[in-house]
Motif scaffolding. Structure first.
Motif, PDB file in Angstrom:
ATOM      1  N   VAL A  30      53.328  36.190  40.703  1.00 51.71           N
ATOM      2  CA  VAL A  30      53.725  37.728  40.890  1.00 51.71           C
ATOM      3  C   VAL A  30      53.990  37.985  39.090  1.00 51.71           C
ATOM      4  O   VAL A  30      55.084  37.563  38.538  1.00 51.71           O
ATOM      5  CB  VAL A  30      55.176  37.718  41.510  1.00 51.71           C
ATOM      6  CG1 VAL A  30      55.411  39.031  41.369  1.00 51.71           C
ATOM      7  CG2 VAL A  30      54.905  37.446  42.894  1.00 51.71           C
ATOM      8  N   ASN A 217      46.979  39.052  51.337  1.00 50.61           N
ATOM      9  CA  ASN A 217      46.007  39.587  52.100  1.00 50.61           C
ATOM     10  C   ASN A 217      44.751  39.941  50.945  1.00 50.61           C
ATOM     11  O   ASN A 217      44.899  40.788  50.002  1.00 50.61           O
ATOM     12  CB  ASN A 217      46.678  40.909  52.459  1.00 50.61           C
ATOM     13  CG  ASN A 217      45.707  41.943  53.102  1.00 50.61           C
ATOM     14  OD1 ASN A 217      44.487  41.990  52.874  1.00 50.61           O
ATOM     15  ND2 ASN A 217      46.186  42.792  53.862  1.00 50.61           N
ATOM     16  N   ASP A 220      43.084  43.602  50.836  1.00 53.42           N
ATOM     17  CA  ASP A 220      43.813  44.687  50.030  1.00 53.42           C
ATOM     18  C   ASP A 220      44.293  44.360  48.700  1.00 53.42           C
ATOM     19  O   ASP A 220      44.894  44.988  47.928  1.00 53.42           O
ATOM     20  CB  ASP A 220      44.768  45.238  51.067  1.00 53.42           C
ATOM     21  CG  ASP A 220      44.214  45.911  52.479  1.00 53.42           C
ATOM     22  OD1 ASP A 220      43.359  46.364  52.367  1.00 53.42           O
ATOM     23  OD2 ASP A 220      44.865  45.689  53.295  1.00 53.42           O
ATOM     24  N   ASN A 222      46.748  42.027  48.166  1.00 50.39           N
ATOM     25  CA  ASN A 222      48.263  42.146  47.972  1.00 50.39           C
ATOM     26  C   ASN A 222      48.782  40.927  48.793  1.00 50.39           C
ATOM     27  O   ASN A 222      48.158  40.173  49.555  1.00 50.39           O
ATOM     28  CB  ASN A 222      49.055  43.291  48.477  1.00 50.39           C
ATOM     29  CG  ASN A 222      48.703  43.681  49.935  1.00 50.39           C
ATOM     30  OD1 ASN A 222      48.985  42.841  50.782  1.00 50.39           O
ATOM     31  ND2 ASN A 222      48.166  45.035  50.264  1.00 50.39           N
ATOM     32  N   SER A 223      50.227  40.487  48.601  1.00 44.67           N
ATOM     33  CA  SER A 223      50.788  39.357  49.208  1.00 44.67           C
ATOM     34  C   SER A 223      52.270  39.872  49.460  1.00 44.67           C
ATOM     35  O   SER A 223      52.784  40.730  48.977  1.00 44.67           O
ATOM     36  CB  SER A 223      50.939  38.095  48.474  1.00 44.67           C
ATOM     37  OG  SER A 223      51.327  38.746  47.296  1.00 44.67           O
ATOM     38  N   ARG A 272      55.991  43.523  49.791  1.00 43.50           N
ATOM     39  CA  ARG A 272      54.634  43.602  49.686  1.00 43.50           C
ATOM     40  C   ARG A 272      54.201  43.820  48.314  1.00 43.50           C
ATOM     41  O   ARG A 272      54.630  44.857  47.725  1.00 43.50           O
ATOM     42  CB  ARG A 272      53.971  44.376  50.525  1.00 43.50           C
ATOM     43  CG  ARG A 272      52.524  44.020  50.667  1.00 43.50           C
ATOM     44  CD  ARG A 272      51.790  45.185  51.720  1.00 43.50           C
ATOM     45  NE  ARG A 272      52.215  44.799  52.909  1.00 43.50           N
ATOM     46  CZ  ARG A 272      51.499  43.735  53.465  1.00 43.50           C
ATOM     47  NH1 ARG A 272      50.373  43.214  53.139  1.00 43.50           N
ATOM     48  NH2 ARG A 272      51.586  43.532  54.856  1.00 43.50           N
ATOM     49  N   ILE A 273      53.404  43.136  47.537  1.00 40.91           N
ATOM     50  CA  ILE A 273      53.330  43.176  45.994  1.00 40.91           C
ATOM     51  C   ILE A 273      51.668  43.374  45.769  1.00 40.91           C
ATOM     52  O   ILE A 273      51.141  42.602  46.180  1.00 40.91           O
ATOM     53  CB  ILE A 273      54.112  42.194  45.119  1.00 40.91           C
ATOM     54  CG1 ILE A 273      55.504  42.214  45.655  1.00 40.91           C
ATOM     55  CG2 ILE A 273      53.623  42.513  44.000  1.00 40.91           C
ATOM     56  CD1 ILE A 273      56.089  40.847  44.874  1.00 40.91           C
ATOM     57  N   HIS A 274      51.565  44.287  44.940  1.00 39.13           N
ATOM     58  CA  HIS A 274      49.870  44.561  44.829  1.00 39.13           C
ATOM     59  C   HIS A 274      49.466  43.572  43.756  1.00 39.13           C
ATOM     60  O   HIS A 274      50.296  43.110  42.758  1.00 39.13           O
ATOM     61  CB  HIS A 274      49.624  45.781  43.942  1.00 39.13           C
ATOM     62  CG  HIS A 274      48.267  45.981  43.906  1.00 39.13           C
ATOM     63  ND1 HIS A 274      47.707  46.108  42.475  1.00 39.13           N
ATOM     64  CD2 HIS A 274      47.262  46.258  44.795  1.00 39.13           C
ATOM     65  CE1 HIS A 274      46.482  46.587  42.437  1.00 39.13           C
ATOM     66  NE2 HIS A 274      46.284  46.552  43.862  1.00 39.13           N
ATOM     67  N   GLY A 275      48.636  42.757  43.849  1.00 41.85           N
ATOM     68  CA  GLY A 275      47.960  41.456  43.168  1.00 41.85           C
ATOM     69  C   GLY A 275      47.821  41.651  41.736  1.00 41.85           C
ATOM     70  O   GLY A 275      48.037  40.888  40.672  1.00 41.85           O
ATOM     71  N   GLU A 276      46.848  42.728  41.502  1.00 39.23           N
ATOM     72  CA  GLU A 276      46.210  43.018  40.095  1.00 39.23           C
ATOM     73  C   GLU A 276      47.356  43.504  39.037  1.00 39.23           C
ATOM     74  O   GLU A 276      47.159  43.493  38.200  1.00 39.23           O
ATOM     75  CB  GLU A 276      45.056  43.853  40.184  1.00 39.23           C
ATOM     76  CG  GLU A 276      43.913  43.207  41.093  1.00 39.23           C
ATOM     77  CD  GLU A 276      43.526  42.044  40.334  1.00 39.23           C
ATOM     78  OE1 GLU A 276      43.382  41.909  39.006  1.00 39.23           O
ATOM     79  OE2 GLU A 276      43.367  40.902  41.101  1.00 39.23           O
ATOM     80  N   TRP A 279      52.892  45.858  40.959  1.00 42.10           N
ATOM     81  CA  TRP A 279      53.606  46.999  41.319  1.00 42.10           C
ATOM     82  C   TRP A 279      54.072  46.679  42.904  1.00 42.10           C
ATOM     83  O   TRP A 279      53.403  46.111  43.583  1.00 42.10           O
ATOM     84  CB  TRP A 279      52.951  48.609  41.284  1.00 42.10           C
ATOM     85  CG  TRP A 279      52.914  48.921  39.858  1.00 42.10           C
ATOM     86  CD1 TRP A 279      51.617  49.180  39.226  1.00 42.10           C
ATOM     87  CD2 TRP A 279      53.829  49.617  39.086  1.00 42.10           C
ATOM     88  NE1 TRP A 279      51.808  49.575  38.197  1.00 42.10           N
ATOM     89  CE2 TRP A 279      53.274  49.853  38.006  1.00 42.10           C
ATOM     90  CE3 TRP A 279      55.322  49.808  39.204  1.00 42.10           C
ATOM     91  CZ2 TRP A 279      53.923  50.626  37.048  1.00 42.10           C
ATOM     92  CZ3 TRP A 279      55.883  50.241  38.339  1.00 42.10           C
ATOM     93  CH2 TRP A 279      55.164  50.874  37.037  1.00 42.10           C
ATOM     94  N   ILE A 281      54.661  47.438  46.314  1.00 40.72           N
ATOM     95  CA  ILE A 281      54.169  48.430  47.556  1.00 40.72           C
ATOM     96  C   ILE A 281      55.122  48.818  48.469  1.00 40.72           C
ATOM     97  O   ILE A 281      55.449  50.080  48.907  1.00 40.72           O
ATOM     98  CB  ILE A 281      53.017  47.879  48.343  1.00 40.72           C
ATOM     99  CG1 ILE A 281      51.852  47.457  47.216  1.00 40.72           C
ATOM    100  CG2 ILE A 281      52.476  48.934  49.424  1.00 40.72           C
ATOM    101  CD1 ILE A 281      50.677  46.853  47.880  1.00 40.72           C
TER     102      ILE A 281
END
Length: 305
Positions: A30, A217, A220, A222-223, A272-276, A279, A281
């Motif tokens: 993260v 995931n 999408d 994210n994780s 839930r956190i955007h992987g790239e 940020w 979510i």
């Protein structure tokens, strides 16, 4: 709460910061990949209610918005502005309604490290002065409320220093950055002991923590990360009892320490956190404080617009 100093088992970030989600070895790092002037807006809902013998005896609901802007990006840090606005508060308690609204239109500048790990509130003096100014005006508005000056003074004591502001005035930001800076592996837990701020003025509470990666995931990108934090019940009960004894509000009605009910405090968080980009979510944090048949629950939801 300060960023984790987990005992032994933390897997720190590698030097390769690209690709936070690795399905090959079921791991997630993260990290905040943010650029100067990046902005994300969030809706935040905070609900607080009390259960007594399973009946709801009080409830407060607050909704507000926050614009999160990267105002500076350096090699080893980010400076991030949290601008709070558009508060709506649902409560029958006029004093609570006024006190909960003091953060409207306030700007808090936060510094993180290069991974997004919270480090400090940069403009804490400005925040303190802003809150002092607002609460001074409240003294006139709430002059007919019993003990209003003492209650307001107790609130301001919580925000009187850099450490207290970082522990109490930015709980949504601490929730936001809770999982940053660590590499997690699916099916494994990171456990340890940290210290949680003690608002009663005594030493911090010992707190057992457990962090885990719940889901990846890949589609999408994210994780989902989860955490569980349990404060030492004896330390919490002792501190609460000593505070009430010093306060003197209950007089002779305060029972002896050995008859005082044990208090527990447990917090669960899922994000839930955007992987790239790093940020958030969606994030939900639930704190449950229990004393005999009385349960106080606080729930905060952070959701990207």
């Amino acid at each position: 709460m300060n960023k984790l100093l987990l005992i032994g088992t933390l897997c720190l970030l590698s030097s390769n910061l690209f690709g936070q989600i690795s399905t090959k070895d079921s791991t997630v790092q993260v990290i905040g990949y943010w650029a100067k002037q990046d902005v994300q807006s969030y809706d935040i809902t905070y609900e607080k209610y009390k259960l007594k013998s399973k009946d709801t005896v009080s409830r407060e609901l607050m909704k507000y918005e926050v614009d999160i802007k990267i105002v500076d990006s350096k090699e080893n840090s980010y400076t991030i502005e949290w601008f709070y606005k558009n508060y709506t508060i649902d409560t029958e308690n006029e004093l609570v309604r006024k006190l909960m609204s003091i953060s409207n239109d306030i700007s808090v500048k936060i510094k993180t490290d290069e991974y997004g790990v919270f480090k400090e509130v940069v403009n804490w003096k400005e925040v303190r002065e802003y809150l002092i100014k607002i609460t001074e005006s409240l003294k006139t508005e709430l002059k007919d409320v019993p003990n209003h000056e003492k209650i307001i003074a107790n609130v301001m004591n919580v925000y009187s220093s850099k450490a207290s502001i970082e522990a109490n005035a930015i709980k949504d930001a601490l929730q936001f950055y809770k999982f940053h800076g660590v590499k997690y592996k699916l099916g494994e837990s990171l456990t340890g002991q940290v210290e949680t701020a003690n608002n009663y003025g005594e030493k911090p509470f010992e707190t057992l923590v457990q962090y885990s990666l719940d889901d990846i995931n890949e589609t999408d990108g994210n994780s989902i990360l989860r955490s569980n934090e349990v404060i030492n019940s004896k330390e919490l009960t002792d501190a609460t009892y000593n505070y009430l004894k010093q306060l003197g509000t209950f007089g002779d009605k305060l029972p002896a320490r050995n008859n005082f009910p044990s208090i527990s405090n447990e917090t669960n968080t899922a994000s839930r956190i955007h992987g790239e980009t790093g940020w958030i979510i969606y994030s939900i944090e639930t704190k449950k404080i229990t004393a005999e048949e009385t349960i106080n629950i606080e729930e905060r939801i952070i959701e990207i617009k």
